[in-house]
Design an enzyme around this catalytic site. Structure first.
Site, PDB file in Angstrom:
ATOM      1  N   HIS A   1       1.533   3.831   2.059  1.00 30.41           N
ATOM      2  CA  HIS A   1       2.143   4.293   3.431  1.00 30.41           C
ATOM      3  C   HIS A   1       3.835   4.285   3.140  1.00 30.41           C
ATOM      4  O   HIS A   1       4.498   3.428   2.564  1.00 30.41           O
ATOM      5  CB  HIS A   1       1.818   3.701   4.612  1.00 30.41           C
ATOM      6  CG  HIS A   1       0.261   3.862   4.694  1.00 30.41           C
ATOM      7  ND1 HIS A   1      -0.301   3.104   5.928  1.00 30.41           N
ATOM      8  CD2 HIS A   1      -0.614   4.731   4.308  1.00 30.41           C
ATOM      9  CE1 HIS A   1      -1.534   3.411   5.779  1.00 30.41           C
ATOM     10  NE2 HIS A   1      -1.961   4.422   4.880  1.00 30.41           N
TER      11      HIS A   1
ATOM     12  N   HIS B   1       0.906  -1.167  -0.023  1.00 32.80           N
ATOM     13  CA  HIS B   1       0.145   0.009  -0.041  1.00 32.80           C
ATOM     14  C   HIS B   1       0.879   1.274  -0.105  1.00 32.80           C
ATOM     15  O   HIS B   1       2.260   1.376  -0.013  1.00 32.80           O
ATOM     16  CB  HIS B   1      -0.790  -0.077   1.171  1.00 32.80           C
ATOM     17  CG  HIS B   1      -0.405  -0.067   2.448  1.00 32.80           C
ATOM     18  ND1 HIS B   1       0.390  -1.106   3.080  1.00 32.80           N
ATOM     19  CD2 HIS B   1      -0.326   0.859   3.409  1.00 32.80           C
ATOM     20  CE1 HIS B   1       0.998  -0.855   4.135  1.00 32.80           C
ATOM     21  NE2 HIS B   1       0.179   0.440   4.631  1.00 32.80           N
TER      22      HIS B   1
ATOM     23  N   ASP C   1       6.260   4.078   4.982  1.00 30.10           N
ATOM     24  CA  ASP C   1       7.145   3.127   5.703  1.00 30.10           C
ATOM     25  C   ASP C   1       7.112   1.710   4.960  1.00 30.10           C
ATOM     26  O   ASP C   1       7.845   0.715   5.298  1.00 30.10           O
ATOM     27  CB  ASP C   1       6.789   2.947   6.940  1.00 30.10           C
ATOM     28  CG  ASP C   1       5.391   2.421   7.260  1.00 30.10           C
ATOM     29  OD1 ASP C   1       4.435   2.922   6.669  1.00 30.10           O
ATOM     30  OD2 ASP C   1       5.158   1.528   8.030  1.00 30.10           O
ATOM     31  N   HIS C   2       6.678   1.671   3.816  1.00 37.63           N
ATOM     32  CA  HIS C   2       6.441   0.555   2.780  1.00 37.63           C
ATOM     33  C   HIS C   2       7.086   1.203   1.383  1.00 37.63           C
ATOM     34  O   HIS C   2       7.409   0.282   0.555  1.00 37.63           O
ATOM     35  CB  HIS C   2       4.888   0.018   2.753  1.00 37.63           C
ATOM     36  CG  HIS C   2       4.465  -0.259   3.839  1.00 37.63           C
ATOM     37  ND1 HIS C   2       4.241  -1.683   4.397  1.00 37.63           N
ATOM     38  CD2 HIS C   2       4.048   0.415   4.994  1.00 37.63           C
ATOM     39  CE1 HIS C   2       3.923  -1.621   5.700  1.00 37.63           C
ATOM     40  NE2 HIS C   2       3.567  -0.488   6.031  1.00 37.63           N
TER      41      HIS C   2
END
EC number: 3.1.-.-
Length: 331
Positions: free
Chosen positions: A108, A106, A110-111
């Site tokens: 976000h 997804h 931190d990904h």
């Protein structure tokens, strides 16, 4: 449900207040098991930590190399810290591994934060980045899409709720599921849209996968049980809130000015369920998640509300005969 018909909009759903939770979550972080920076969690899955441990990321973002041959699939790219690109670049070089696909669970940060570093290391990866609702230059992922390399057949599963674009990935050879942020290795996740999130949890459970590889935390060895725990946790909160509102209606304590029958404000619901709490705790910690539950119950035609400020509006349990009508404060 059309937002305009609810007497409110998504703007009435208060955002999760991360800063308020920092101290609490930092304490939880201290009780987490240590995870190796790089570990072979199965014969075809290598976990590489993102180097970003913290209150919201547990031991850090898990990124996964999937496959057994020279060509591998990478799932997620962590936050974009130098330590992560150093770890994965070194591992790819020493193991003589190439990336055929980079799959993002997804949007976000931190990904997805490591994507620019990957491309700067290897420009050929610029056309190998895949995401549902892709950014410019990325490739789309569709539900059921298959990504294959030696030793790994990965199927994309659309699972929105935590975010609108959230995808899980099923590793068919292991009957394992990369759960992204929908299900964590420790504790519970948060959801942007609770109704869709609950549907996604049930969809994930229906797959029958035995192992979960979460985006944060340790491997989930018994995924069916963890999914059931998540579902029961959310449903339990729904039952508590609906019960409080139903008691208010049945006991006739919700009669207001002019005989108009309304229910409880969010503060009053909190008082019934949790007792007296500081207003700061209600507004910054409880309100976002409890309002999500109330919105879901509204969308399920179990609850109605009188339009107004999200913290001051009155919520009420709908009588069975009124649950198929347009919601509004009953007269």
């Amino acid at each position: 449900m059309d937002q305009s018909s609810s007497g409110g909009s998504m703007g009435g759903r208060l955002p999760f207040n991360q800063s308020f939770w920092e101290e609490f979550l930092m304490g939880r972080e201290g009780h987490l098991p240590a995870l190796p920076e790089i570990s072979h969690v199965s014969k075809s899955v290598v976990r590489i930590l993102g180097g970003n441990p913290g209150s919201m990321h547990l031991q850090g973002t898990n990124t996964y190399l999937v496959g057994t041959g020279r060509s591998r699939i990478l799932i997620d790219t962590a936050q974009g810290l130098p330590v992560w690109i150093s770890r994965i670049s070194s591992f790819l070089y020493t193991q003589k591994i190439e990336l055929s696909y980079v799959l993002l669970t997804h949007w976000h940060g931190d990904h997805t934060g490591g994507v620019p570093d990957l491309i700067s290391q290897n420009s050929s990866l610029s056309n190998r980045i895949y995401k549902n609702r892709p950014d410019s230059g990325q490739n789309p992922i569709t539900h059921g899409q298959i990504f294959s390399v030696a030793g790994a057949t990965v199927r994309a599963i659309l699972t929105p709720g935590h975010s609108v674009d959230h995808m899980c990935f099923l590793l068919e050879e292991e009957n394992a599921l990369f759960t992204g942020d929908n299900v964590l290795g420790h504790g519970f996740s948060v959801a942007q849209d609770l109704g869709r999130y609950m549907d996604s949890l049930r969809d994930m459970a229906s797959l029958g996968c035995r192992i979960g590889y979460p985006a944060h935390g340790a491997v989930i060895e018994k995924l069916p049980g963890k999914l059931e725990e998540y579902i029961q946790h959310r449903e339990g909160r729904e039952r508590m809130m609906l019960s409080a509102l139903t008691r208010q209606r049945v006991q006739g304590e919700g009669v207001r000015e002019g005989g108009v029958k309304c229910g409880l404000t969010l503060n009053e619901i909190v008082m019934v369920i949790y007792g007296r709490l500081p207003q700061e705790v209600i507004e910054k910690a409880l309100a976002p998640s409890l309002l999500q539950v109330l919105w879901k119950l509204t969308e399920d035609r179990m609850v109605g509300f009188k339009p107004g400020d999200p913290l001051k509006r009155q919520w009420f349990a709908l009588e069975q005969k009124k649950r198929n009508k347009v919601r509004g404060c009953p007269s």
